[in-house]
Enzyme design. Structure first.
Site, PDB file in Angstrom:
ATOM      1  N   ALA A  12      29.286  10.307  19.596  1.00 25.60           N
ATOM      2  CA  ALA A  12      29.975  11.601  19.577  1.00 25.60           C
ATOM      3  C   ALA A  12      28.976  12.757  19.525  1.00 25.60           C
ATOM      4  O   ALA A  12      29.110  13.745  20.262  1.00 25.60           O
ATOM      5  CB  ALA A  12      30.923  11.664  18.375  1.00 25.60           C
ATOM      6  N   ALA A  34      20.739  11.006  10.365  1.00 30.79           N
ATOM      7  CA  ALA A  34      20.303  10.422   9.089  1.00 30.79           C
ATOM      8  C   ALA A  34      19.229   9.351   9.286  1.00 30.79           C
ATOM      9  O   ALA A  34      18.313   9.229   8.481  1.00 30.79           O
ATOM     10  CB  ALA A  34      21.513   9.826   8.367  1.00 30.79           C
ATOM     11  N   SER A  39      21.125   8.235  19.588  1.00 28.59           N
ATOM     12  CA  SER A  39      21.705   7.781  20.857  1.00 28.59           C
ATOM     13  C   SER A  39      21.633   6.270  21.040  1.00 28.59           C
ATOM     14  O   SER A  39      21.412   5.782  22.140  1.00 28.59           O
ATOM     15  CB  SER A  39      20.969   8.479  22.019  1.00 28.59           C
ATOM     16  OG  SER A  39      21.680   8.323  23.208  1.00 28.59           O
ATOM     17  N   CYS A  43      27.498  -0.596  19.757  1.00 26.80           N
ATOM     18  CA  CYS A  43      28.224  -1.701  20.405  1.00 26.80           C
ATOM     19  C   CYS A  43      27.271  -2.777  20.902  1.00 26.80           C
ATOM     20  O   CYS A  43      27.686  -3.918  21.149  1.00 26.80           O
ATOM     21  CB  CYS A  43      29.042  -1.186  21.588  1.00 26.80           C
ATOM     22  SG  CYS A  43      29.962   0.297  21.217  1.00 26.80           S
ATOM     23  N   ASP A 282      34.038   8.557  15.251  1.00 24.59           N
ATOM     24  CA  ASP A 282      34.604   7.662  14.236  1.00 24.59           C
ATOM     25  C   ASP A 282      34.904   8.341  12.904  1.00 24.59           C
ATOM     26  O   ASP A 282      35.521   7.738  12.028  1.00 24.59           O
ATOM     27  CB  ASP A 282      33.646   6.491  13.972  1.00 24.59           C
ATOM     28  CG  ASP A 282      33.791   5.375  14.987  1.00 24.59           C
ATOM     29  OD1 ASP A 282      34.443   5.591  16.022  1.00 24.59           O
ATOM     30  OD2 ASP A 282      33.243   4.284  14.742  1.00 24.59           O
ATOM     31  N   TYR A 427      42.470  -6.445  48.033  1.00 26.39           N
ATOM     32  CA  TYR A 427      42.617  -7.905  48.079  1.00 26.39           C
ATOM     33  C   TYR A 427      41.643  -8.531  49.065  1.00 26.39           C
ATOM     34  O   TYR A 427      41.464  -8.044  50.180  1.00 26.39           O
ATOM     35  CB  TYR A 427      44.057  -8.284  48.504  1.00 26.39           C
ATOM     36  CG  TYR A 427      44.174  -9.705  49.007  1.00 26.39           C
ATOM     37  CD1 TYR A 427      43.877 -10.781  48.166  1.00 26.39           C
ATOM     38  CD2 TYR A 427      44.557  -9.972  50.322  1.00 26.39           C
ATOM     39  CE1 TYR A 427      43.950 -12.091  48.635  1.00 26.39           C
ATOM     40  CE2 TYR A 427      44.643 -11.285  50.792  1.00 26.39           C
ATOM     41  CZ  TYR A 427      44.338 -12.337  49.938  1.00 26.39           C
ATOM     42  OH  TYR A 427      44.416 -13.624  50.399  1.00 26.39           O
ATOM     43  N   TRP A 435      49.027  -9.858  45.865  1.00 27.89           N
ATOM     44  CA  TRP A 435      49.517  -9.151  44.690  1.00 27.89           C
ATOM     45  C   TRP A 435      48.464  -9.418  43.606  1.00 27.89           C
ATOM     46  O   TRP A 435      48.218 -10.571  43.258  1.00 27.89           O
ATOM     47  CB  TRP A 435      50.857  -9.696  44.197  1.00 27.89           C
ATOM     48  CG  TRP A 435      51.988  -9.531  45.148  1.00 27.89           C
ATOM     49  CD1 TRP A 435      52.545 -10.493  45.930  1.00 27.89           C
ATOM     50  CD2 TRP A 435      52.714  -8.333  45.391  1.00 27.89           C
ATOM     51  NE1 TRP A 435      53.569  -9.976  46.656  1.00 27.89           N
ATOM     52  CE2 TRP A 435      53.707  -8.635  46.352  1.00 27.89           C
ATOM     53  CE3 TRP A 435      52.643  -7.025  44.918  1.00 27.89           C
ATOM     54  CZ2 TRP A 435      54.613  -7.699  46.839  1.00 27.89           C
ATOM     55  CZ3 TRP A 435      53.537  -6.087  45.394  1.00 27.89           C
ATOM     56  CH2 TRP A 435      54.511  -6.418  46.338  1.00 27.89           C
TER      57      TRP A 435
HETATM   58  C1  FAD Z   1      29.073  -4.183  15.936  1.00 25.09           C
HETATM   59  C2  FAD Z   1      29.937  -3.148  16.582  1.00 25.09           C
HETATM   60  C3  FAD Z   1      30.346  -3.340  17.911  1.00 25.09           C
HETATM   61  C4  FAD Z   1      31.136  -2.368  18.531  1.00 25.09           C
HETATM   62  N1  FAD Z   1      31.540  -2.586  19.825  1.00 25.09           N
HETATM   63  C5  FAD Z   1      32.295  -1.659  20.451  1.00 25.09           C
HETATM   64  C6  FAD Z   1      32.697  -1.845  21.801  1.00 25.09           C
HETATM   65  O1  FAD Z   1      32.387  -2.869  22.424  1.00 25.09           O
HETATM   66  N2  FAD Z   1      33.449  -0.880  22.389  1.00 25.09           N
HETATM   67  C7  FAD Z   1      33.791   0.280  21.744  1.00 25.09           C
HETATM   68  O2  FAD Z   1      34.445   1.154  22.338  1.00 25.09           O
HETATM   69  N3  FAD Z   1      33.413   0.494  20.450  1.00 25.09           N
HETATM   70  C8  FAD Z   1      32.682  -0.442  19.798  1.00 25.09           C
HETATM   71  N4  FAD Z   1      32.289  -0.234  18.498  1.00 25.09           N
HETATM   72  C9  FAD Z   1      32.641   1.042  17.845  1.00 25.09           C
HETATM   73  C10 FAD Z   1      31.611   2.110  18.241  1.00 25.09           C
HETATM   74  O3  FAD Z   1      30.328   1.643  17.963  1.00 25.09           O
HETATM   75  C11 FAD Z   1      31.871   3.383  17.468  1.00 25.09           C
HETATM   76  O4  FAD Z   1      33.171   3.814  17.795  1.00 25.09           O
HETATM   77  C12 FAD Z   1      30.879   4.479  17.826  1.00 25.09           C
HETATM   78  O5  FAD Z   1      29.582   4.119  17.465  1.00 25.09           O
HETATM   79  C13 FAD Z   1      31.253   5.780  17.114  1.00 25.09           C
HETATM   80  O6  FAD Z   1      30.320   6.752  17.437  1.00 25.09           O
HETATM   81  P1  FAD Z   1      30.124   8.019  16.473  1.00 25.09           P
HETATM   82  O7  FAD Z   1      29.107   8.887  17.151  1.00 25.09           O
HETATM   83  O8  FAD Z   1      31.410   8.623  16.122  1.00 25.09           O
HETATM   84  O9  FAD Z   1      29.560   7.457  15.109  1.00 25.09           O
HETATM   85  P2  FAD Z   1      28.447   6.425  14.699  1.00 25.09           P
HETATM   86  O10 FAD Z   1      28.021   5.564  15.839  1.00 25.09           O
HETATM   87  O11 FAD Z   1      28.968   5.793  13.474  1.00 25.09           O
HETATM   88  O12 FAD Z   1      27.214   7.349  14.338  1.00 25.09           O
HETATM   89  C14 FAD Z   1      27.218   8.268  13.291  1.00 25.09           C
HETATM   90  C15 FAD Z   1      25.958   9.092  13.338  1.00 25.09           C
HETATM   91  O13 FAD Z   1      25.980  10.013  12.254  1.00 25.09           O
HETATM   92  C16 FAD Z   1      24.777   9.926  11.518  1.00 25.09           C
HETATM   93  N5  FAD Z   1      25.089  10.353  10.159  1.00 25.09           N
HETATM   94  C17 FAD Z   1      26.044   9.870   9.322  1.00 25.09           C
HETATM   95  N6  FAD Z   1      26.059  10.587   8.165  1.00 25.09           N
HETATM   96  C18 FAD Z   1      25.104  11.532   8.305  1.00 25.09           C
HETATM   97  C19 FAD Z   1      24.622  12.573   7.465  1.00 25.09           C
HETATM   98  N7  FAD Z   1      25.147  12.796   6.250  1.00 25.09           N
HETATM   99  N8  FAD Z   1      23.613  13.342   7.916  1.00 25.09           N
HETATM  100  C20 FAD Z   1      23.062  13.152   9.146  1.00 25.09           C
HETATM  101  N9  FAD Z   1      23.487  12.207   9.975  1.00 25.09           N
HETATM  102  C21 FAD Z   1      24.492  11.394   9.560  1.00 25.09           C
HETATM  103  C22 FAD Z   1      24.309   8.499  11.712  1.00 25.09           C
HETATM  104  O14 FAD Z   1      22.925   8.373  11.452  1.00 25.09           O
HETATM  105  C23 FAD Z   1      24.661   8.297  13.200  1.00 25.09           C
HETATM  106  O15 FAD Z   1      23.680   8.887  14.009  1.00 25.09           O
HETATM  107  C24 FAD Z   1      31.515  -1.190  17.841  1.00 25.09           C
HETATM  108  C25 FAD Z   1      31.116  -1.008  16.505  1.00 25.09           C
HETATM  109  C26 FAD Z   1      30.345  -1.979  15.882  1.00 25.09           C
HETATM  110  C27 FAD Z   1      29.931  -1.774  14.451  1.00 25.09           C
END
Ligand code: FAD
Length: 489
Positions: A12, A34, A39, A43, A282, A427, A435
């Site tokens: 995000a 953190a 990047s 997943c 998330d 197809y 189909w």
């Molecule tokens: C093992 C695994 C497999 C997955 N496989 C899939 C898949 O196949 N398909 C799919 O769609 N989704 C999958 N997901 C879910 C997907 O990884 C998450 O939805 C996605 O990573 C969310 O991205 P995000 O940027 O919201 O947060 P996150 O990836 O959780 O990243 C959060 C970021 O915030 C930073 N952060 C947190 N708190 C602080 C703070 N206080 N100060 C500074 N930085 C901070 C962290 O360091 C990180 O950089 C999977 C998840 C896991 C755990």
């Protein structure tokens, strides 16, 4: 407007920064992260552990240098500790323990989620792991390299637990999975769960159902799971795959409202309601296109889209997040399970009048090598005939995920199940049928089939063939199937 500050540098946060840069080329954009892995593909972690992606640095979508080259300032190992809404500043703690204050005009919270940690003893013992961050995966990798574990216990049977059962089996560990509810992958219908279960067992995964963990303790030779049933559950490594929860401590401490399942409350512009503060990924709730309300589906796909909207709007744009359908796919050994939209029970609960049909159809012409059947369940509204959802299980070479995407696109376009039949899909015998299986499913639904028709082929069995010519029996079954499904050509 000059300074856009983004907290979090994963799906995000980076999407938000890139979009803000496109929309407002002269904005000062800072991402503070953190950890030291900006990047990174969360997943991808199971595939690093499995050895399929052996070099951890390849899990980065973009390197830190590439991000910085786009004029985005990146502050690694900067953990946000406090947001001062009045002063429009955020305090960070850097890796040296120093506090640093950064001002913002627009703030985007992209702090993601963290592993759910059951409040039980022993979860911090050596050999016990969670999997959310690159550091978790690296720690597990170091442990495997040093201790050469032979067995693993996975607690939890959701998407991540299943991917890790596959990954650890590939690494040569014998895997036992604890399934507290007795249901593997609860997000799909029970009839499809059975295929997943069969695939796990076929690959040597031992399943222990209905077991209530009460703690983890050190025993000779490794950690063991204490449980109410007093079953002996011991492994050289334990993975807690018990889900994730939105990381919102920072937001709640600042008084930013919290919504569904603990995610930060946002509107479809990804605004939190507090002046100049956006949130995405998330850590937030998400609008559901069919339910017309916010839900909490923590997915990378959603995080990217919400981040893009937040970035555009923080830069002065007017984007809207159109919503999620919870579309997801997972590969487990040789099968892929995918779903989009609503299952029958979910649709009913939401006030629809759903009915569900199930078919088993060949992914391509059965006479063409490598043909493999896939099971499709399709849900539509009886009265309006609106397509509401689909679930597919099939061999991983059967393009299951792209087929679920056809359903996702159709639901997004608010198509009826009948409209699916009219889609002009491609197809050729080695690729599909005249189909496509998605249309075979739609036709079955329009015939008004019942939900629990007996399967045409044996569950699981036929997903296991790999690139083998079809046998006479299978050919016969295929003809029967295709006739029944009114396949032409
Ligand atoms: C093992 C695994 C497999 C997955 N496989 C899939 C898949 O196949 N398909 C799919 O769609 N989704 C999958 N997901 C879910 C997907 O990884 C998450 O939805 C996605 O990573 C969310 O991205 P995000 O940027 O919201 O947060 P996150 O990836 O959780 O990243 C959060 C970021 O915030 C930073 N952060 C947190 N708190 C602080 C703070 N206080 N100060 C500074 N930085 C901070 C962290 O360091 C990180 O950089 C999977 C998840 C896991 C755990």
């Amino acid at each position: 407007l000059k300074r856009i500050l983004i907290i979090g540098g994963s799906d995000a946060g980076v999407s938000a920064a890139l979009r803000a840069r496109e929309v407002y080329p002269i904005a000062g954009i800072t991402i503070a992260v953190a950890d030291k892995y900006p990047s990174f593909s969360v997943c991808g972690l199971p595939f690093y552990v499995s050895g399929e992606a052996p070099e951890w640095s390849t899990l980065a979508y973009r390197s830190a240098e590439e991000i910085e080259k786009m004029g985005i300032r990146l502050l690694l190992e900067h953990r946000a500790k406090h947001i001062d809404l009045g002063a429009q500043t955020v305090n960070f703690l850097d890796k040296t323990g120093r506090t640093r204050m950064l001002p913002y005009d627009r703030l985007i919270l992209a702090t993601g989620a963290a592993s759910t940690r059951p409040s039980l003893s022993g979860t911090d013992l050596p050999g016990v792991f969670f999997l959310r961050w690159m550091d978790d995966a690296l720690a597990m990798e170091r442990y495997i390299a040093k201790h050469r574990p032979k067995s693993a216990i996975i607690i939890g049977s959701g998407y991540m637990g299943l991917e890790m059962a596959d990954a650890l089996t590939r690494r040569g560990l014998s895997v036992t999975m604890l399934v507290r509810s007795g249901k593997v992958l609860k997000t799909i219908d029970p009839r499809l769960q059975e295929i997943v279960r069969a695939e796990l067992v076929r690959n040597g995964v031992k399943l222990i159902d209905r077991i209530d963990m009460t703690g983890i303790e050190e025993q000779e030779g490794g950690p063991a799971v204490r449980n109410a049933q007093r079953v002996e559950v011991k492994g050289d490594l334990i993975l807690l795959a018990t889900g994730s929860r939105p990381e919102t401590d920072l937001a709640s401490a600042a008084g930013i409202p919290i919504g569904v399942q603990g995610g930060i409350r946002v509107n479809r512009a990804m605004e939190t309601g507090l002046n100049g503060i956006y949130a995405a990924g998330d850590c937030v709730e998400a609008w559901h296109r069919l339910l017309k309300k916010n839900v909490y589906p923590p997915l990378g796909t959603t995080a990217h889209k919400q981040g893009r909207v937040a970035g555009e709007n923080a830069a002065g744009g007017h984007a809207q997040f159109v919503g999620t359908l919870g579309t997801q796919a997972v590969k487990i050994f040789d099968i892929v399970v995918a779903r989009t939209g609503l299952r029958d029970s979910e649709a009913r609960e939401a006030g629809f009048d759903p009915t569900t049909a199930e078919v088993e159809a060949w992914d391509h012409k059965a006479y063409s090598p490598g043909a493999t059947p896939m099971r499709i369940r399709i849900t539509g509204d009886r009265k309006t005939r609106q397509l509401l959802g689909a679930q597919i299980v099939g061999h991983y070479k059967a393009e299951v995920s792209k087929r679920i995407d056809v359903f996702a696109a159709a639901i997004s376009a608010e198509m009826s199940v009948d409209d699916m039949i009219d889609l002009d899909l491609s197809y050729s015998p080695p690729l599909s049928g005249t189909w496509d299986p998605v249309q075979a499913a739609a036709m079955e639904w329009t015939r008004g089939s019942t939900m629990n028709r007996a399967p045409l082929l044996h569950p699981g069995l036929n997903f296991l063939r790999e690139d083998k010519a079809v046998t006479a029996e299978q050919s016969y079954l295929s003809c029967k199937t295709q006739k029944r499904l009114a396949f032409a050509g």
